[in-house]
Scaffold this motif. Structure first.
Motif, PDB file in Angstrom:
ATOM      1  N   TYR A   1     -39.297 -12.624 -10.164  1.00  0.00           N
ATOM      2  CA  TYR A   1     -39.689 -13.518 -11.250  1.00  0.00           C
ATOM      3  C   TYR A   1     -39.527 -12.823 -12.602  1.00  0.00           C
ATOM      4  CZ  TYR A   1     -43.922 -10.756 -10.544  1.00  0.00           C
ATOM      5  OH  TYR A   1     -44.822  -9.718 -10.386  1.00  0.00           O
ATOM      6  N   LYS A   2     -39.431 -13.631 -13.666  1.00  0.00           N
ATOM      7  CA  LYS A   2     -39.268 -13.107 -15.021  1.00  0.00           C
ATOM      8  C   LYS A   2     -40.482 -12.275 -15.431  1.00  0.00           C
ATOM      9  CE  LYS A   2     -36.350 -16.595 -17.189  1.00  0.00           C
ATOM     10  NZ  LYS A   2     -36.276 -17.588 -18.279  1.00  0.00           N
TER      11      LYS A   2
ATOM     12  N   LYS B   1     -35.916 -20.047 -11.943  1.00  0.00           N
ATOM     13  CA  LYS B   1     -36.921 -20.516 -10.989  1.00  0.00           C
ATOM     14  C   LYS B   1     -37.573 -19.371 -10.225  1.00  0.00           C
ATOM     15  CE  LYS B   1     -34.702 -24.958 -10.380  1.00  0.00           C
ATOM     16  NZ  LYS B   1     -34.027 -25.875  -9.472  1.00  0.00           N
ATOM     17  N   GLY B   2     -37.055 -18.174 -10.399  1.00  0.00           N
ATOM     18  CA  GLY B   2     -37.543 -17.071  -9.592  1.00  0.00           C
ATOM     19  C   GLY B   2     -36.960 -17.169  -8.204  1.00  0.00           C
TER      20      GLY B   2
ATOM     21  N   ASN C   1     -40.898 -11.847  -3.709  1.00  0.00           N
ATOM     22  CA  ASN C   1     -40.841 -12.734  -4.872  1.00  0.00           C
ATOM     23  C   ASN C   1     -40.186 -11.996  -6.029  1.00  0.00           C
ATOM     24  OD1 ASN C   1     -42.394 -14.854  -3.663  1.00  0.00           O
ATOM     25  ND2 ASN C   1     -44.178 -13.578  -3.974  1.00  0.00           N
TER      26      ASN C   1
ATOM     27  N   SER D   1     -37.992 -16.509  -3.913  1.00  0.00           N
ATOM     28  CA  SER D   1     -38.885 -16.085  -2.836  1.00  0.00           C
ATOM     29  C   SER D   1     -38.129 -16.230  -1.534  1.00  0.00           C
ATOM     30  CB  SER D   1     -40.133 -16.958  -2.779  1.00  0.00           C
ATOM     31  OG  SER D   1     -40.864 -16.851  -3.973  1.00  0.00           O
TER      32      SER D   1
ATOM     33  N   MET E   1     -37.004  -8.604 -15.249  1.00  0.00           N
ATOM     34  CA  MET E   1     -37.714  -9.237 -14.147  1.00  0.00           C
ATOM     35  C   MET E   1     -38.605  -8.248 -13.401  1.00  0.00           C
ATOM     36  SD  MET E   1     -34.716 -11.795 -12.765  1.00  0.00           S
ATOM     37  CE  MET E   1     -35.880 -12.862 -11.916  1.00  0.00           C
TER      38      MET E   1
END
Length: 189
Positions: free
Chosen positions: A183-184, A130-131, A181, A133, A96
């Motif tokens: 995320y992948k 979904k990540g 944030n 935030s 990630m």
């Protein structure tokens, strides 16, 4: 003669593409190995500071470790980093990235690590699929939700998710509102 030159040029082109593809694959493997090594080193450092964290992480549904660098100059700042999430049941690794933006008064540069602990599969799946935030909405106390024990040194950021944060290098003085944030990493998964 033109055919030989044309065939030679085509062969060189194919070899260059093949070499570049192999180098890119090796580079991705090297990046994954580097993240695994950083994750292990970060967890070792956490366990030295918070010995109970080892048992908490080993018995959790999963965890994620991010190593980041942040810069704060005046009113604006940002940070970026990379890490990996691990599902303790399946052993699945998800590589990630993270990006953070800040607004507020401050000055400094720092390297830091954030370790997420996921109490259940839903929390881990939500994080990696979904990540994530969020801003600075953490509470001062954390409870594991199972046995009533406090997760010493950890801060609850949402139901079933706690974080440990450690500064590894640098000095920063700041009062800021942050948006982060997670995320992948499309290139490493």
């Amino acid at each position: 003669m033109k055919k030989i030159v044309g065939k030679t040029a085509w062969l060189i082109f194919v070899l260059v593409i093949a070499f570049a593809s192999t180098a890119a694959a090796a580079s991705k493997d090297a990046q994954r190995d580097e993240l695994r090594q950083k994750t292990a080193a970060t967890l070792d450092a956490l366990y030295k500071e918070q010995p109970k964290a080892q048992s908490v992480i080993e018995h959790a549904a999963g965890y994620a470790v991010f190593n980041s660098t942040g810069l704060k100059l005046g009113l604006l700042g940002s940070a970026h980093g990379r890490g990996m999430a691990v599902n303790n049941s399946s052993g699945q690794e998800i590589f990630m990235r993270m990006q953070e933006y800040q607004a507020g008064l401050g000055l400094g540069v720092k390297e830091y690590a954030v370790i997420f602990v996921f109490a259940n599969e839903d929390a881990w799946n939500t994080f990696v699929e979904k990540g994530w935030s969020f801003g600075a909405q953490a509470t001062a106390a954390a409870n594991d939700g199972v046995s009533g024990d406090s997760l010493e040194g950890a801060v609850m950021v949402s139901p079933g998710v706690w974080i440990y944060q450690m500064t590894t290098k640098g000095l920063a003085v700041e009062v800021a509102v942050k948006g982060t944030n997670y995320y992948k990493d499309k290139n490493l998964n």
